[in-house]
Design an enzyme around this catalytic site. Sequence first.
Site, PDB file in Angstrom:
ATOM      1  N   GLN A  77      -7.744   8.332  27.428  1.00  0.00           N
ATOM      2  CA  GLN A  77      -8.524   8.159  26.205  1.00  0.00           C
ATOM      3  C   GLN A  77      -9.776   7.339  26.465  1.00  0.00           C
ATOM      4  O   GLN A  77     -10.839   7.624  25.910  1.00  0.00           O
ATOM      5  CB  GLN A  77      -7.673   7.486  25.135  1.00  0.00           C
ATOM      6  N   HIS A 113      -3.284   8.718  18.352  1.00  0.00           N
ATOM      7  CA  HIS A 113      -2.247   9.182  19.281  1.00  0.00           C
ATOM      8  C   HIS A 113      -1.279   8.042  19.556  1.00  0.00           C
ATOM      9  O   HIS A 113      -1.705   6.941  19.887  1.00  0.00           O
ATOM     10  CB  HIS A 113      -2.855   9.614  20.621  1.00  0.00           C
ATOM     11  N   HIS A 129      -8.446  20.148 -28.985  1.00  0.00           N
ATOM     12  CA  HIS A 129      -7.315  20.436 -28.105  1.00  0.00           C
ATOM     13  C   HIS A 129      -6.047  20.624 -28.929  1.00  0.00           C
ATOM     14  O   HIS A 129      -5.267  21.561 -28.719  1.00  0.00           O
ATOM     15  CB  HIS A 129      -7.097  19.276 -27.121  1.00  0.00           C
TER      16      HIS A 129
END
Length: 433
Positions: A262, A331, A423
């Site tokens: 890495q 990772h 509504h």
Amino acid sequence: MVEIQRLSTTQPDFEQQLRSLTDWDDGATHGVESAVAEILAAVRGQGDAALRYYSEHLDGLAVESVSELEVDAAQCQAALEGLERADRDALETAAARIRHYHLHQRQADWEKTEADGSRLGQQVRPLERVGIYVPGGKAAYPSSVLMNAIPAHVAGVGEIIMVAPAPGGHIAPMVLAAAAVAGVDRLFLLGGAQAVAALAYGTETLPAVDKIVGPGNAYVAEAKRRVFGHVGIDMVAGPSEILIVCDGQTDPEWTAMDLFSQAEHDEDARALLICPEARYLDDVQAAMERLLPDMERSEIIRASLARRGAMICVRDLAEAADVANSIAPEHLELSVVEPERLAASIHHAGAIFLGRYTPEAFGDYCAGPSHVLPTSRTARFASPLGVYDFCKTTSLVQCTADGAAVLGPIAARLARCEGLTAHARSAEMRYRD
């Protein structure tokens, strides 16, 4: 000597030291922000003309038409056929494994019928067009082509458009070959914020996409951040990172090389090791000092380890799991006797690699899951790139008259509580004569 920070959970200031180590400045300085804003505005307003300008001035690639930046499918196929047999086999085998893994992520439509005959359900549809950004710069990344494009292909995306920087017009044949293997529909030699802008807004030559995925430098990350909302994005990715939790029984050279894997990405990559055995940390550092001189990217590795690397001594593996959850790494290698048992204590990680024989490098290339993972502690709330990133769901609702009689009074009551009379009356009309 290899410089790398040593920490211990017994230090009074350990939490502060860990936070300092894991905090990340994404590089979006005022200079980056202003440059990206200018590029986005130019491409949005001037289209192909702006792309030609930036291609020449930033990539040294002068063209009369943006269409010259497109690589046709025949060139990609020719690059694939021109590979050495072993390289082609590796590429195609990796692609097959990635495709097989992602087939398991496909979601299906579903619906259920209520007792009153009403129906509820979910409809899953792939995105129509996506853009794949494949970075260049310090290395060529055919693996990024596979890991971004194959999940999109499995999802059933209608068109996959790939952009990749090609300074001076050069792009690695393996990248072209990967585009052929992964099912990329169109490929343009474009990079940087201008490529993101073209994908987001469209130009005379490049059609606008619905979502942009793939990592890049600070300019690419800032461009993705700014176009989000106009289009979807996968994430704003930070530098690559690895955290290894080891019980002290793995060959120190294996661990050293996994940290190198890495650290060699760039100077901002983060490589961390956690172990309850202080002597083992010494052994790994000694192994790094033996191995580093032979590494091709030794200077990058050395700088990365000095800037953002660390070896952390913990009391036991239970505490190691707690520290790992705090870091939430991209990772995570569990190089221990019983990795499955330790994994049960891990709540935040992009990908977990179980056991001594599972280096993170397998995940980068051919294990199966996408290597596009949440970085910079975003694994606390984010997931790896997958088929689900290239689909959208739509809710389905259908009521019968009996169903309306059940839902209507509930909806009307709640609507009146909110002061939304229209509504309420809309709901009431469905169950009142």
